[in-house]
Write a protein that holds these residues in place. Sequence first.
Motif, PDB file in Angstrom:
ATOM      1  N   ARG A   1       0.835  -1.208   0.000  1.00 21.38           N
ATOM      2  CA  ARG A   1       0.000   0.000   0.000  1.00 21.38           C
ATOM      3  C   ARG A   1       0.866   1.252   0.000  1.00 21.38           C
ATOM      4  O   ARG A   1       0.539   2.246  -0.651  1.00 21.38           O
ATOM      5  N   GLN A   2       1.997   1.222   0.710  1.00 21.53           N
ATOM      6  CA  GLN A   2       2.899   2.382   0.721  1.00 21.53           C
ATOM      7  C   GLN A   2       3.468   2.634  -0.673  1.00 21.53           C
ATOM      8  O   GLN A   2       3.605   3.783  -1.083  1.00 21.53           O
ATOM      9  N   GLU A   3       3.760   1.574  -1.418  1.00 24.00           N
ATOM     10  CA  GLU A   3       4.246   1.731  -2.789  1.00 24.00           C
ATOM     11  C   GLU A   3       3.202   2.419  -3.667  1.00 24.00           C
ATOM     12  O   GLU A   3       3.534   3.286  -4.487  1.00 24.00           O
ATOM     13  N   VAL A   4       1.946   2.022  -3.510  1.00 24.32           N
ATOM     14  CA  VAL A   4       0.868   2.615  -4.310  1.00 24.32           C
ATOM     15  C   VAL A   4       0.684   4.085  -3.936  1.00 24.32           C
ATOM     16  O   VAL A   4       0.507   4.941  -4.809  1.00 24.32           O
ATOM     17  N   ILE A   5       0.767   4.395  -2.657  1.00 21.11           N
ATOM     18  CA  ILE A   5       0.630   5.787  -2.204  1.00 21.11           C
ATOM     19  C   ILE A   5       1.768   6.630  -2.761  1.00 21.11           C
ATOM     20  O   ILE A   5       1.548   7.741  -3.246  1.00 21.11           O
ATOM     21  N   ALA A   6       2.986   6.093  -2.727  1.00 19.86           N
ATOM     22  CA  ALA A   6       4.139   6.821  -3.281  1.00 19.86           C
ATOM     23  C   ALA A   6       3.962   7.069  -4.780  1.00 19.86           C
ATOM     24  O   ALA A   6       4.286   8.150  -5.281  1.00 19.86           O
ATOM     25  N   LYS A   7       3.424   6.079  -5.477  1.00 15.32           N
ATOM     26  CA  LYS A   7       3.170   6.232  -6.916  1.00 15.32           C
ATOM     27  C   LYS A   7       2.127   7.325  -7.157  1.00 15.32           C
ATOM     28  O   LYS A   7       2.268   8.142  -8.071  1.00 15.32           O
ATOM     29  N   ASN A   8       1.089   7.344  -6.329  1.00 12.85           N
ATOM     30  CA  ASN A   8       0.064   8.388  -6.457  1.00 12.85           C
ATOM     31  C   ASN A   8       0.665   9.776  -6.255  1.00 12.85           C
ATOM     32  O   ASN A   8       0.384  10.701  -7.021  1.00 12.85           O
ATOM     33  N   ILE A   9       1.492   9.917  -5.218  1.00 10.10           N
ATOM     34  CA  ILE A   9       2.104  11.219  -4.935  1.00 10.10           C
ATOM     35  C   ILE A   9       3.041  11.623  -6.063  1.00 10.10           C
ATOM     36  O   ILE A   9       3.063  12.785  -6.482  1.00 10.10           O
ATOM     37  N   ALA A  10       3.798  10.667  -6.595  1.00  9.57           N
ATOM     38  CA  ALA A  10       4.716  10.971  -7.694  1.00  9.57           C
ATOM     39  C   ALA A  10       3.977  11.434  -8.944  1.00  9.57           C
ATOM     40  O   ALA A  10       4.511  12.203  -9.740  1.00  9.57           O
ATOM     41  N   ASN A  11       2.740  10.972  -9.123  1.00  6.86           N
ATOM     42  CA  ASN A  11       1.956  11.339 -10.300  1.00  6.86           C
ATOM     43  C   ASN A  11       0.897  12.399 -10.006  1.00  6.86           C
ATOM     44  O   ASN A  11      -0.088  12.505 -10.732  1.00  6.86           O
ATOM     45  N   ALA A  12       1.104  13.169  -8.955  1.00  5.84           N
ATOM     46  CA  ALA A  12       0.111  14.168  -8.547  1.00  5.84           C
ATOM     47  C   ALA A  12      -0.136  15.233  -9.619  1.00  5.84           C
ATOM     48  O   ALA A  12      -1.214  15.821  -9.658  1.00  5.84           O
ATOM     49  N   ASP A  13       0.834  15.465 -10.489  1.00  4.89           N
ATOM     50  CA  ASP A  13       0.679  16.476 -11.543  1.00  4.89           C
ATOM     51  C   ASP A  13       0.498  15.871 -12.928  1.00  4.89           C
ATOM     52  O   ASP A  13       0.451  16.602 -13.923  1.00  4.89           O
ATOM     53  N   THR A  14       0.395  14.576 -13.028  1.00  2.37           N
ATOM     54  CA  THR A  14       0.236  13.911 -14.321  1.00  2.37           C
ATOM     55  C   THR A  14      -1.209  14.040 -14.795  1.00  2.37           C
ATOM     56  O   THR A  14      -2.128  13.637 -14.085  1.00  2.37           O
ATOM     57  N   PRO A  15      -1.406  14.614 -15.975  1.00  2.00           N
ATOM     58  CA  PRO A  15      -2.779  14.754 -16.476  1.00  2.00           C
ATOM     59  C   PRO A  15      -3.479  13.401 -16.634  1.00  2.00           C
ATOM     60  O   PRO A  15      -2.876  12.420 -17.049  1.00  2.00           O
ATOM     61  N   LYS A  16      -4.742  13.363 -16.244  1.00  7.00           N
ATOM     62  CA  LYS A  16      -5.623  12.196 -16.354  1.00  7.00           C
ATOM     63  C   LYS A  16      -5.157  10.989 -15.547  1.00  7.00           C
ATOM     64  O   LYS A  16      -5.632   9.881 -15.768  1.00  7.00           O
TER      65      LYS A  16
END
Length: 129
Positions: free
Chosen positions: A21-36
């Motif tokens: 789950r921490q990996e998924v959260i980190a991925k979400n944060i890393a893509n916070a500015d990625t369109p769509k």
Amino acid sequence: MFQKLDIFQMASGLAKHASTRQEVIAKNIANADTPKYRAQDVASFKETYRGAPTGAAMKSTRASHFHGAQDETTPIKFSDTAGPSSPNGNTVALETEMMKATEVRHQHDLAMSVYKSSMNILRTSIGRR
């Protein structure tokens, strides 16, 4: 020998779930500015542990207990997080992700505490400290 004890399997499963789950959260944060980009999350530990193929599902030892889990295997599921999206279609909310990260840290700490306590009980029972 001790790897087959349910308490150790559960603690290990909880720690692995927290890591995933921490990996998924980190991925979400890393893509916070990625369109769509659609924020994702992992199914709860309760859902994934009940369907674990290791046979470590809930057990019923008396007739008055709730029924144990079914024999279905439920792997860790990733799901899109529902919520409003930004104008570029991104659904990541940094505040939500930070709250999830804190929750995951507590979950991992709990798993390690259960593991350490169980080890101390085993050491005490065999006369080692």
